[in-house]
Design an enzyme around this catalytic site. Structure first.
Site, mmCIF file in Angstrom:
data_model
loop_
_atom_site.group_PDB
_atom_site.id
_atom_site.type_symbol
_atom_site.label_atom_id
_atom_site.label_comp_id
_atom_site.label_asym_id
_atom_site.label_seq_id
_atom_site.Cartn_x
_atom_site.Cartn_y
_atom_site.Cartn_z
ATOM 1 N N HIS A 170 -11.456 -5.088 8.748
ATOM 2 C CA HIS A 170 -11.998 -4.977 7.393
ATOM 3 C C HIS A 170 -13.361 -4.288 7.377
ATOM 4 O O HIS A 170 -14.149 -4.489 6.461
ATOM 5 C CB HIS A 170 -12.148 -6.360 6.755
ATOM 6 C CG HIS A 170 -10.859 -7.036 6.424
ATOM 7 N ND1 HIS A 170 -10.085 -7.677 7.365
ATOM 8 C CD2 HIS A 170 -10.176 -7.173 5.260
ATOM 9 C CE1 HIS A 170 -9.008 -8.182 6.795
ATOM 10 N NE2 HIS A 170 -9.025 -7.882 5.514
ATOM 11 N N GLU B 142 0.804 -1.224 0.000
ATOM 12 C CA GLU B 142 0.000 0.000 0.000
ATOM 13 C C GLU B 142 0.838 1.275 0.000
ATOM 14 O O GLU B 142 0.493 2.251 -0.672
ATOM 15 C CB GLU B 142 -0.969 0.018 1.186
ATOM 16 C CG GLU B 142 -2.151 -0.934 1.045
ATOM 17 C CD GLU B 142 -1.813 -2.372 1.389
ATOM 18 O OE1 GLU B 142 -0.694 -2.609 1.908
ATOM 19 O OE2 GLU B 142 -2.627 -3.266 1.139
ATOM 20 N N PHE C 294 -9.635 -2.013 1.117
ATOM 21 C CA PHE C 294 -10.251 -1.808 2.434
ATOM 22 C C PHE C 294 -9.665 -0.548 3.052
ATOM 23 O O PHE C 294 -8.437 -0.402 3.123
ATOM 24 C CB PHE C 294 -9.985 -2.997 3.370
ATOM 25 C CG PHE C 294 -10.790 -4.227 3.049
ATOM 26 C CD1 PHE C 294 -12.042 -4.427 3.609
ATOM 27 C CD2 PHE C 294 -10.297 -5.177 2.160
ATOM 28 C CE1 PHE C 294 -12.792 -5.564 3.302
ATOM 29 C CE2 PHE C 294 -11.043 -6.308 1.848
ATOM 30 C CZ PHE C 294 -12.291 -6.507 2.425
#
Lengths: 330, 326
Positions: free
Chosen positions: B129, B60, B83
């Site tokens: 999540h 990420e 997410f």
């Protein structure tokens, strides 16, 4: 190594810019002491060869990301000491209008995507710039400067992996000055040659003498050629040493006895000066002339900064977004 | 007007912008071959190829930071983070880099970077999540934050984000992807940031609802209407910039206000909105400002626990009854 086959212009550029970086740093330290400069200074005294020679191997259209210790990179890439000194002094005439300071100087026209206050913050940014160049089929590379401390940040792993995978035109340029802030490299990494880390990402890593501008120039040029040929990244580890603290005021309790004296023998600026004289390509008068011109340029820079206007407070509320909207800044 | 889903509306916005401008590309984990784990970019690989619809490693920080680097040299990346919880893995690149690039450079950096991020609880996805992290970033000057509740707003706001010059966190609620609604086909249809939508007019209570709480507020309004309580529902659509004027105007009319969001109550978007109303509209208020949000605990797995923690229609109804009784 014989340097007589290098162009006079290149050698003169390296000497002039290395001298400029050294003297800029000494002036900045002095001006901080005298109160012109309010913020931190992380000087790169001792690391002039890495910064200047790596940038000399780049083209104007190439971009760099820089670090805490970025003044050399910025001057190497063509930064103007006037606007740098004014930024350090927090003035409206500085590169960032006094909003950034030493750690955040950027000049997009010169391909300087920004110094960075976050260790390891520049890796993904340089990787993304290289992705843009690849997608647009441009003959440009991105070079990420970083230190031996930053190579242990997760962003190095993520970015090197991505760049290796996509064969991006990026050069990861590690200035290994043996210390990450106050902790020596051997207490931060279990290997001595950080260039070995490149193996994991499928591209070459080379270790070079970072105090030798010619070695740095050659390694960076080779990495640039490789990047432009579509063969992907290179990790260059340039071994060097900083002669001052992590920041000005650092008590430097962490140095090994005798270490500084040994590295002083290899001070890159006088060493390169001696080499130019030995080569017969330059005489003493020519070098003195360049040195004098640097001092004059810095006199002008300091005077410019001191005379430059301070920002008016409303400027703190501007330039946060592309447009102003009442709901954005209130 | 034809009706399409929230998910299709987002895909349409991305595809239109990619046809319009070669600087726009989509990058993220499983966005290409897989079509996005939520299916949002399904089919885009076939149209645009693997250079512009680009699968990445699970990295990420590198993905977000590469989006930033590409944006700084003239591209308009759309980065998908599957997410919202994972934003923290790339947090530095958002908070310290993208958000501050323009300001630190004296206004020179352009950062046309759109981060498409899912938010909200999709049901038994548990604590890592299910979060709604909008307000984590509201405290960071330099980022814009959008949270559309309808397919049309999703399309129009996303196009505004992609065409803009600032980093945008674009929160897509997972449970809205399948919802359908009318969406203009005009390729230049956009929805401006900083313009709230008065979704339903009312006299007695204002409900300022974020994202999925908009349909829940409308359901609550139907129930309350049967009891004679007239509810005005306002969707701010963007949290940064915030359309203060429309919110204050509504509160001036109803004198009662509820702020509903799926994020935790403590320091959620409602905290900022409530503080703003207390500072600028207190003279209109006839009662306390009530926040409806998730309880201040991590989102649990078991449905019985999760339903207890998440805010629902009944929470809005109860809050409105309380205010109306004062």
């Amino acid at each position: 190594m014989d340097i007589t086959h290098y162009s006079h212009d290149l050698l003169a550029h390296l000497f002039q810019r290395m001298t400029l970086v050294r003297e800029f740093e000494l002036r900045a330290i002095e001006e901080r002491r005298r109160g012109l400069i309010p913020g931190f200074i992380h000087s790169c005294v001792g690391q002039e060869a890495t910064a200047v020679a790596a940038c000399a191997a780049l083209a104007q259209q190439d971009v760099i990301t820089s670090t805490h210790r970025g003044h050399g990179h910025l001057l190497g890439k063509g930064g103007d000491p006037k606007f740098m000194m004014a930024e350090l002094a927090g003035r409206s005439s500085g590169y960032c209008l006094g909003r950034g300071g030493s750690l955040h100087i950027a000049d997009f026209d010169l391909g300087i995507l920004g110094a960075n206050g976050i260790v390891g913050g520049g890796f993904p940014i340089a990787t993304g710039a290289a992705l843009a160049f690849q997608m647009r089929r441009e003959q440009r590379v991105a070079l990420a400067f970083f230190g031996d401390g930053a190579i242990n940040e997760g962003t190095f792993h993520e970015s090197a992996n991505l760049a290796g995978l996509w064969k991006l035109p990026v050069i990861f340029f590690c200035e290994n000055n043996l210390y990450g802030e106050g902790t020596p490299q051997h207490k931060q990494a279990p290997i001595a040659d950080l260039a070995r880390r490149a193996d994991s990402y499928g591209f070459p890593g080379v270790s070079v003498d970072g105090n030798d501008p010619i070695a740095v120039y050659e390694a960076t040029q080779a990495a640039r050629r490789r990047a432009l040929a579509g063969d992907g990244p290179t990790l260059i580890e340039a071994k060097t040493y900083r002669f001052r603290g992590h920041y000005e005021g650092d008590p430097q309790v962490y140095r090994e006895p005798g270490e500084m004296a040994a590295w002083r023998q290899r001070d890159p600026v006088p060493a390169f000066r001696a080499r130019l004289l030995e080569s017969g390509l330059f005489d003493e008068a020519q070098l003195v002339e360049m040195e004098t011109a640097v001092q004059t340029e810095l006199d002008v820079a300091v005077a410019f900064a001191a005379a430059a206007p301070l920002p008016v407070v409303d400027e703190a509320l501007q330039g946060i977004y592309a447009e102003t909207h009442e709901g954005l800044v209130f | 007007m034809r009706e399409i889903s929230y998910s299709e509306a987002i895909r349409e916005a991305m595809s239109e912008e990619m046809r319009r401008d070669t600087a726009v590309f989509l990058v993220g984990e499983d966005v290409a071959v897989f079509g996005g784990v939520w299916g949002v970019s399904d089919g885009m690989l076939a149209e645009f190829g693997d250079e512009r619809v680009r699968d990445t490693p699970i990295s990420e920080a590198a993905i977000i930071g590469a989006g930033l680097g590409a944006a700084l040299v003239g591209m308009r990346p759309i980065v998908e983070i599957m997410f919202g919880d994972f934003l923290m893995c790339g947090g530095d690149q958002i908070v310290n880099q993208a958000a501050k690039a323009r300001f630190m450079s004296g206004g020179k950096a352009n950062v046309p970077l759109t981060l498409r991020v899912t938010s909200g609880a999709p049901g038994s996805a548990a604590a890592q999540h299910s979060q709604s992290p909008e307000s984590w970033f509201m405290n960071v000057p330099g980022i814009k934050i959008a949270a559309p509740s309808t397919p049309a707003d999703a399309k129009g706001l996303l196009k505004t984000a992609v065409r803009g010059a600032d980093p945008v966190l674009f929160f897509e609620h997972k449970m809205l992807y399948g919802e359908t609604g009318p969406v203009p086909e005009d390729a230049d249809f956009t929805v401006p940031f900083g313009q709230a939508n008065v979704v339903r007019q009312g006299r007695d209570v204002t409900v300022i609802a974020v994202s999925i709480m908009v349909p829940k507020a409308l359901a609550a309004a139907d129930l309350l209407a049967a009891e004679g309580i007239s509810v005005e529902v306002i969707d701010p659509r963007t949290l940064v910039p915030l359309d203060k004027e429309t919110l204050i105007h509504s509160v001036a009319k109803t004198s009662r206000v509820i702020i509903a969001h799926e994020a935790h109550r403590r320091s959620g978007p409602g905290a900022e909105i409530a503080a703003m109303l207390a500072e600028e509209a207190v003279e209109y208020l006839d009662g306390p400002i009530i926040r409806v949000g998730a309880k201040n605990v991590p989102l649990p797995y078991s449905p019985v626990l999760e339903n207890f923690v998440l805010p629902g229609v009944d929470d809005i109804v109860a809050a409105a009854r309380l205010l109306a009784s004062k």
